[in-house]
Motif scaffolding. Structure first.
Motif, PDB file in Angstrom:
ATOM      1  N   VAL A 209       0.842  -1.207   0.000  1.00 24.08           N
ATOM      2  CA  VAL A 209       0.000   0.000   0.000  1.00 24.08           C
ATOM      3  C   VAL A 209       0.873   1.252   0.000  1.00 24.08           C
ATOM      4  N   LEU A 210       1.884   1.279   0.850  1.00 23.90           N
ATOM      5  CA  LEU A 210       2.737   2.463   0.956  1.00 23.90           C
ATOM      6  C   LEU A 210       3.529   2.728  -0.320  1.00 23.90           C
ATOM      7  N   SER A 211       3.790   1.697  -1.094  1.00 24.27           N
ATOM      8  CA  SER A 211       4.573   1.889  -2.313  1.00 24.27           C
ATOM      9  C   SER A 211       3.724   2.276  -3.519  1.00 24.27           C
ATOM     10  N   ALA A 212       2.416   2.285  -3.374  1.00 25.75           N
ATOM     11  CA  ALA A 212       1.539   2.646  -4.491  1.00 25.75           C
ATOM     12  C   ALA A 212       1.680   4.135  -4.806  1.00 25.75           C
ATOM     13  N   GLU A 213       1.944   4.445  -6.047  1.00 23.39           N
ATOM     14  CA  GLU A 213       2.175   5.827  -6.479  1.00 23.39           C
ATOM     15  C   GLU A 213       1.048   6.793  -6.091  1.00 23.39           C
ATOM     16  N   PRO A 214      -0.223   6.435  -6.275  1.00 22.67           N
ATOM     17  CA  PRO A 214      -1.280   7.390  -5.921  1.00 22.67           C
ATOM     18  C   PRO A 214      -1.340   7.727  -4.425  1.00 22.67           C
ATOM     19  N   LEU A 215      -0.699   6.911  -3.613  1.00 25.92           N
ATOM     20  CA  LEU A 215      -0.767   7.098  -2.157  1.00 25.92           C
ATOM     21  C   LEU A 215       0.524   7.669  -1.577  1.00 25.92           C
ATOM     22  N   ASN A 216       1.452   8.106  -2.416  1.00 29.36           N
ATOM     23  CA  ASN A 216       2.793   8.415  -1.917  1.00 29.36           C
ATOM     24  C   ASN A 216       2.890   9.664  -1.048  1.00 29.36           C
ATOM     25  N   LYS A 217       1.858  10.469  -0.948  1.00 30.18           N
ATOM     26  CA  LYS A 217       1.924  11.657  -0.095  1.00 30.18           C
ATOM     27  C   LYS A 217       0.754  11.783   0.884  1.00 30.18           C
ATOM     28  N   ILE A 218      -0.173  10.843   0.856  1.00 32.72           N
ATOM     29  CA  ILE A 218      -1.354  10.989   1.703  1.00 32.72           C
ATOM     30  C   ILE A 218      -1.106  10.437   3.112  1.00 32.72           C
ATOM     31  N   PRO A 219      -1.772  11.001   4.108  1.00 32.43           N
ATOM     32  CA  PRO A 219      -1.571  10.526   5.488  1.00 32.43           C
ATOM     33  C   PRO A 219      -2.067   9.089   5.676  1.00 32.43           C
ATOM     34  N   VAL A 220      -1.316   8.365   6.502  1.00 35.49           N
ATOM     35  CA  VAL A 220      -1.629   6.958   6.776  1.00 35.49           C
ATOM     36  C   VAL A 220      -1.755   6.770   8.287  1.00 35.49           C
ATOM     37  N   LEU A 221      -2.831   6.123   8.688  1.00 38.69           N
ATOM     38  CA  LEU A 221      -3.033   5.745  10.087  1.00 38.69           C
ATOM     39  C   LEU A 221      -2.978   4.233  10.164  1.00 38.69           C
ATOM     40  N   ILE A 222      -2.071   3.724  10.977  1.00 36.51           N
ATOM     41  CA  ILE A 222      -1.988   2.285  11.204  1.00 36.51           C
ATOM     42  C   ILE A 222      -2.582   2.010  12.576  1.00 36.51           C
ATOM     43  N   LEU A 223      -3.650   1.218  12.580  1.00 39.13           N
ATOM     44  CA  LEU A 223      -4.344   0.884  13.821  1.00 39.13           C
ATOM     45  C   LEU A 223      -4.010  -0.542  14.230  1.00 39.13           C
ATOM     46  N   PHE A 224      -3.538  -0.677  15.444  1.00 39.14           N
ATOM     47  CA  PHE A 224      -3.316  -2.001  16.011  1.00 39.14           C
ATOM     48  C   PHE A 224      -4.539  -2.318  16.860  1.00 39.14           C
ATOM     49  N   ASN A 225      -5.423  -3.148  16.311  1.00 38.55           N
ATOM     50  CA  ASN A 225      -6.720  -3.441  16.905  1.00 38.55           C
ATOM     51  C   ASN A 225      -6.656  -4.665  17.829  1.00 38.55           C
ATOM     52  N   LYS A 226      -7.692  -4.803  18.622  1.00 34.00           N
ATOM     53  CA  LYS A 226      -7.873  -5.904  19.580  1.00 34.00           C
ATOM     54  C   LYS A 226      -6.885  -5.812  20.734  1.00 34.00           C
ATOM     55  N   ARG A 227      -6.569  -4.606  21.137  1.00 32.36           N
ATOM     56  CA  ARG A 227      -5.628  -4.398  22.237  1.00 32.36           C
ATOM     57  C   ARG A 227      -6.223  -4.833  23.575  1.00 32.36           C
ATOM     58  N   ASP A 228      -7.507  -5.114  23.610  1.00 30.62           N
ATOM     59  CA  ASP A 228      -8.155  -5.548  24.843  1.00 30.62           C
ATOM     60  C   ASP A 228      -8.084  -7.064  25.046  1.00 30.62           C
ATOM     61  N   MET A 229      -7.553  -7.775  24.077  1.00 33.01           N
ATOM     62  CA  MET A 229      -7.496  -9.231  24.173  1.00 33.01           C
ATOM     63  C   MET A 229      -6.403  -9.659  25.158  1.00 33.01           C
ATOM     64  N   PRO A 230      -6.672 -10.690  25.939  1.00 34.28           N
ATOM     65  CA  PRO A 230      -5.646 -11.174  26.867  1.00 34.28           C
ATOM     66  C   PRO A 230      -4.510 -11.874  26.120  1.00 34.28           C
ATOM     67  N   CYS A 231      -3.360 -11.851  26.728  1.00 33.51           N
ATOM     68  CA  CYS A 231      -2.195 -12.591  26.229  1.00 33.51           C
ATOM     69  C   CYS A 231      -1.733 -12.147  24.845  1.00 33.51           C
ATOM     70  N   ILE A 232      -1.786 -10.849  24.582  1.00 32.45           N
ATOM     71  CA  ILE A 232      -1.222 -10.388  23.322  1.00 32.45           C
ATOM     72  C   ILE A 232       0.096  -9.684  23.612  1.00 32.45           C
ATOM     73  N   MET A 233       0.869  -9.498  22.582  1.00 29.22           N
ATOM     74  CA  MET A 233       2.161  -8.844  22.736  1.00 29.22           C
ATOM     75  C   MET A 233       1.952  -7.368  23.073  1.00 29.22           C
TER      76      MET A 233
END
Length: 109
Positions: free
Chosen positions: A37-61
């Motif tokens: 996704v980050l290497s796609a030319e049409p997206l090379n300057k647009i803001p990106v939000l990376i969400l790490f979901n399921k942070r409420d789950m037990p026993c995750i890193m």
């Protein structure tokens, strides 16, 4: 769904990329998909939000461990886009206010 994403890139003003933080077996494939996704030319300057979901789950890193596996420091250093990372629990809503604040901050510009 990844193979059809490029058909939507030309109309994007931002990207929200969600990672299932509870599924450690998928972290590497998620990273590869993000790099695509980050290497796609049409997206090379647009803001990106990376969400790490399921942070409420037990026993995750910890977020630090996940970012390390994801090589976030390297990705951010080499990306042409502004990248923000946040933790989220879609189930409980924890972190949702930060996501909304990010969305508001990129639409105000």
């Amino acid at each position: 769904m990844g193979p059809i994403w490029p058909s939507y890139f030309k109309d994007c003003s931002s990207v929200i990329f969600m990672v299932d933080a509870a599924n450690t077996a998928q972290i590497s494939s998620s990273c590869i998909q993000l790099l695509s996704v980050l290497s796609a030319e049409p997206l090379n300057k647009i803001p990106v939000l990376i969400l790490f979901n399921k942070r409420d789950m037990p026993c995750i890193m910890s977020l630090m461990e996940i970012k390390s596996l994801f090589r976030m420091d390297d990705i951010i250093a080499s990306a042409t886009q502004p990248i923000t990372t946040l933790e989220l629990s879609a189930r409980s809503g924890e972190g949702l206010q930060e996501v909304l604040s990010w969305l508001e901050s990129i639409t105000v510009k």
